[in-house]
Design an enzyme around this catalytic site. Structure first.
Site, PDB file in Angstrom:
ATOM      1  N   ILE A 285      -5.051  -7.618  -4.193  1.00 30.59           N
ATOM      2  CA  ILE A 285      -3.792  -7.610  -3.954  1.00 30.59           C
ATOM      3  C   ILE A 285      -3.977  -9.359  -3.140  1.00 30.59           C
ATOM      4  CG2 ILE A 285      -1.835  -7.915  -4.351  1.00 30.59           C
ATOM      5  CD1 ILE A 285      -1.611  -4.453  -5.766  1.00 30.59           C
TER       6      ILE A 285
ATOM      7  N   ASN B  34      -8.191 -13.401   6.051  1.00 33.96           N
ATOM      8  CA  ASN B  34      -8.279 -12.693   5.037  1.00 33.96           C
ATOM      9  C   ASN B  34      -9.442 -12.770   4.245  1.00 33.96           C
ATOM     10  OD1 ASN B  34      -6.189 -11.432   5.370  1.00 33.96           O
ATOM     11  ND2 ASN B  34      -4.687 -13.013   3.611  1.00 33.96           N
TER      12      ASN B  34
ATOM     13  N   ARG C 216       0.936 -14.625   5.656  1.00 33.15           N
ATOM     14  CA  ARG C 216       0.650 -15.532   6.655  1.00 33.15           C
ATOM     15  C   ARG C 216       1.970 -16.135   7.795  1.00 33.15           C
ATOM     16  NH1 ARG C 216      -0.046 -21.564   3.108  1.00 33.15           N
ATOM     17  NH2 ARG C 216       1.063 -22.797   4.869  1.00 33.15           N
TER      18      ARG C 216
ATOM     19  N   ASN D 215      -3.609 -11.829  -0.968  1.00 37.10           N
ATOM     20  CA  ASN D 215      -3.998 -13.192  -1.204  1.00 37.10           C
ATOM     21  C   ASN D 215      -5.205 -14.505  -0.281  1.00 37.10           C
ATOM     22  OD1 ASN D 215      -1.728 -13.868  -3.250  1.00 37.10           O
ATOM     23  ND2 ASN D 215      -0.324 -12.749  -2.359  1.00 37.10           N
TER      24      ASN D 215
ATOM     25  N   GLY E 244       1.338  -1.142   0.231  1.00 38.21           N
ATOM     26  CA  GLY E 244       0.025   0.235  -0.204  1.00 38.21           C
ATOM     27  C   GLY E 244       0.843   0.958  -0.197  1.00 38.21           C
TER      28      GLY E 244
ATOM     29  N   HIS F 142      -2.822 -17.333  -9.352  1.00 39.49           N
ATOM     30  CA  HIS F 142      -1.372 -16.879  -9.002  1.00 39.49           C
ATOM     31  C   HIS F 142      -1.118 -18.653  -7.808  1.00 39.49           C
ATOM     32  CE1 HIS F 142       1.278 -14.374  -8.104  1.00 39.49           C
ATOM     33  NE2 HIS F 142       0.749 -13.997  -6.258  1.00 39.49           N
TER      34      HIS F 142
ATOM     35  N   ASP G 201      -6.438   2.022   6.150  1.00 40.62           N
ATOM     36  CA  ASP G 201      -5.332   1.622   6.865  1.00 40.62           C
ATOM     37  C   ASP G 201      -6.452   1.241   8.544  1.00 40.62           C
ATOM     38  OD1 ASP G 201      -2.979  -0.592   6.829  1.00 40.62           O
ATOM     39  OD2 ASP G 201      -4.064  -0.746   8.880  1.00 40.62           O
TER      40      ASP G 201
HETATM   41  N1  APR Z   1      -9.059  -3.168   6.815  1.00 39.93           N
HETATM   42  C1  APR Z   1      -8.186  -2.668   6.175  1.00 39.93           C
HETATM   43  N2  APR Z   1      -6.710  -2.773   6.170  1.00 39.93           N
HETATM   44  C2  APR Z   1      -6.641  -3.630   7.393  1.00 39.93           C
HETATM   45  C3  APR Z   1      -7.445  -5.091   7.299  1.00 39.93           C
HETATM   46  C4  APR Z   1      -8.719  -4.598   7.293  1.00 39.93           C
HETATM   47  N3  APR Z   1      -9.974  -5.273   7.834  1.00 39.93           N
HETATM   48  N4  APR Z   1      -6.648  -5.978   8.523  1.00 39.93           N
HETATM   49  C5  APR Z   1      -5.326  -5.854   7.362  1.00 39.93           C
HETATM   50  N5  APR Z   1      -5.239  -5.060   7.638  1.00 39.93           N
HETATM   51  C6  APR Z   1      -3.908  -3.578   6.604  1.00 39.93           C
HETATM   52  C7  APR Z   1      -2.817  -4.173   7.506  1.00 39.93           C
HETATM   53  O1  APR Z   1      -2.984  -3.593   9.110  1.00 39.93           O
HETATM   54  C8  APR Z   1      -0.963  -3.839   6.939  1.00 39.93           C
HETATM   55  O2  APR Z   1      -0.760  -1.944   7.016  1.00 39.93           O
HETATM   56  O3  APR Z   1      -3.716  -4.263   5.793  1.00 39.93           O
HETATM   57  C9  APR Z   1      -1.965  -4.141   5.228  1.00 39.93           C
HETATM   58  C10 APR Z   1      -1.300  -5.096   4.984  1.00 39.93           C
HETATM   59  O4  APR Z   1       0.098  -4.630   4.729  1.00 39.93           O
HETATM   60  P1  APR Z   1       1.306  -6.205   5.053  1.00 39.93           P
HETATM   61  O5  APR Z   1       0.930  -6.557   5.820  1.00 39.93           O
HETATM   62  O6  APR Z   1       2.695  -4.192   5.039  1.00 39.93           O
HETATM   63  O7  APR Z   1       1.400  -6.715   3.736  1.00 39.93           O
HETATM   64  P2  APR Z   1       1.115  -6.257   1.784  1.00 39.93           P
HETATM   65  O8  APR Z   1       3.109  -7.035   1.910  1.00 39.93           O
HETATM   66  O9  APR Z   1       1.556  -4.687   1.646  1.00 39.93           O
HETATM   67  O10 APR Z   1       1.199  -7.246   1.715  1.00 39.93           O
HETATM   68  C11 APR Z   1      -0.589  -7.165   1.378  1.00 39.93           C
HETATM   69  O11 APR Z   1      -0.567  -8.237  -0.711  1.00 39.93           O
HETATM   70  O12 APR Z   1       0.253  -9.915  -1.928  1.00 39.93           O
HETATM   71  C12 APR Z   1      -0.318  -9.909  -1.139  1.00 39.93           C
HETATM   72  O13 APR Z   1      -0.065 -12.287   0.255  1.00 39.93           O
HETATM   73  C13 APR Z   1       0.503 -10.553   0.381  1.00 39.93           C
HETATM   74  O14 APR Z   1      -2.115 -10.709   1.504  1.00 39.93           O
HETATM   75  C14 APR Z   1      -0.802  -9.762   1.095  1.00 39.93           C
HETATM   76  C15 APR Z   1      -1.072  -8.489   0.190  1.00 39.93           C
END
Ligand code: APR
Length: 321
Positions: A119, A96, A83, A121, A15, A176, A34
C-alpha cells in the site's frame, strides 16, 4: 484447519485499521510489525482486549522483529513515510524505497510463500521495487490502489444518482494518482453503463467529468480535510477485500497493481492497475482489455508517469536496474 496468519508491516493509521478489521472479520491471527515496537505492541494489545467484546477469536501480536512474521500467509505493507510539507516527491521516493528494501528482505527471509499486498506510496513504483528486491513470484506480489480508487468513484456515483452503493460498479485502470484512468464505459448503475445513463438524462457528461476528476484527486481531498495525515479507512477496507479473495480463493476480479506481461496495450514488466483475478494462487489472471484510442492514450500517459518514478528508483538503487 489452523488459522491464517496475517502480517501487517507498518502499524500506523492504515496498519492499525487493517488489524481491527482482520480481527473483527476473524480473517486470521495478526502480527503487527513496526520499527516503533511500542506502537505495534500497544495497538495489538488494545485490539486483543477488544476481542472478548466483539466475540471473535483472533490473536494479535505486536513486534519489531521480522522473525515473528515467519510463515505468514498474507503480508500487507503500509510501512513508510508520508510526504511532509517541504519534502519534494523525489525525497519521498528515496525514503520509502529504503523502507521497502528492508521490508522485502524481511519477507524474503521469513515469509517467502506469502501473498504480499503493498500500500506504501508511490504505489506502482514501490510494489515494483518490492517484487524486485524480494524476488518473490510476481503473481504473489500486488499493489492496492484500484480497489480504493474504484470505491471512491462508486461512492461519488452513488451520491450522484441517489442509489445504493451496492448497485454501482466502477472500473479503473493505470497508475494510482492523478493519471489514473476511470473507464466510464465499463462503469455501471445496475448494469447500465454510464454513457447510457447520460443518454437517459439521469446525469450529464459534465457531471461525470467532474466526478472522474474528483476521483483522480480523491487522496488529496482527504489529506486537505484531515490536515495531518491521509486516508486510512477506505485503503484498509480495500486491502482486506484483496486479502480475503486470496485466503478464501474467491477469485474476485479486482483492480490491482499487477505486473503486466502484455495484457493491456502491450505493456510488459511494469506494475500498473488492471483488473486481476485473485485466488489461492495469487494473481490467477489479468483481463486483456482492448482499449479505445482515447483510453489507450490516458493509459500510456499513466504508464509513463510510473516509468518516470521507476527510473528515479533505479538511479538511487543500482541493484534495481
Ligand atoms: N519498517 C517498519 N515500519 C516502518 C518503517 C520501517 N522501515 N518505517 C516507517 N514505518 C512505520 C511508521 O513507524 C508508521 O507507524 O510505518 C507506519 C506508517 O504509518 P502512518 O505514518 O500512520 O501512515 P499510513 O497512513 O498508515 O499510510 C501508510 O500507505 O497510503 C499509503 O501514502 C501512504 O505510504 C503511506 C502508507
Amino acid at each position: 484447519m489452523a488459522r491464517a496468519k496475517i502480517a501487517l508491516i507498518g502499524a500506523g493509521m492504515i496498519g492499525g485499521t487493517l488489524a481491527h478489521i482482520a480481527a473483527r472479520e476473524e480473517l486470521g491471527d495478526v502480527v503487527l510489525f513496526d520499527i516503533f515496537e511500542g506502537t505495534a505492541k500497544g495497538k495489538a494489545l488494545d485490539l486483543c482486549e477488544a476481542t472478548p467484546v466483539f466475540g471473535k477469536d483472533s490473536h494479535l501480536k505486536g513486534t519489531n522483529d521480522y522473525a515473528d512474521i515467519a510463515g505468514a500467509d498474507v503480508c500487507i505493507i503500509t510501512a513508510g513515510f508520508p510526504r511532509k510539507p517541504g519534502m519534494d516527491r523525489k525525497d519521498l521516493v528515496g525514503k520509502n524505497l529504503g523502507v521497502i528494501k528492508q521490508v522485502a528482505e524481511g519477507i524474503k527471509e521469513y515469509a517467502p510463500k506469502a501473498f504480499v499486498i503493498c500500500i506504501t506510496n508511490p504505489l506502482d513504483a514501490m510494489v515494483w521495487a518490492l517484487q524486485k528486491f524480494s524476488g518473490l513470484q510476481p503473481r504473489k506480489v500486488v499493489g492496492m490502489a484500484g480497489v480504493l480508487d474504484s470505491a471512491r468513484f462508486r461512492w461519488f456515483l452513488a451520491e450522484e444518482f441517489g442509489v445504493s452503493v451496492q448497485d454501482v460498479h466502477a472500473s479503473v485502470l493505470g497508475g494510482h494518482g492523478d493519471t489514473m484512468v476511470p473507464l466510464t464505459r465499463y462503469s455501471t448503475i445496475a448494469g447500465v453503463p454510464l454513457p447510457d445513463m447520460i443518454k437517459m438524462k439521469w446525469t450529464t457528461q459534465e457531471r461525470i467529468d467532474a466526478i472522474v476528476n474528483r476521483t483522480r484527486k480523491g487522496g488529496g481531498e482527504i489529506v486537505g480535510l484531515l490536515g495531518n495525515g491521509s486516508a486510512f479507512y477506505a485503503p484498509a477496507e480495500s486491502a482486506i477485500e484483496m486479502a480475503t479473495s486470496y485466503l478464501r480463493d474467491k477469485k474476485r476480479i479486482l483492480p490491482c497493481a499487477v505486473r503486466l506481461s502484455g495484457q493491456i496495450a502491450g505493456v510488459r514488466g511494469l506494475y500498473v492497475g488492471a483488473p486481476a483475478m485473485i485466488g489461492a494462487r495469487g494473481v490467477e489472471n489479468v483481463m486483456n482489455l482492448r482499449l479505445k484510442a482515447d483510453e489507450r492514450e490516458m493509459f500510456m500517459n499513466s504508464v509513463a508517469a510510473v516509468e518516470k518514478i521507476i527510473a528515479e528508483c533505479q538511479e538511487m538503487e543500482p541493484s534495481l536496474r
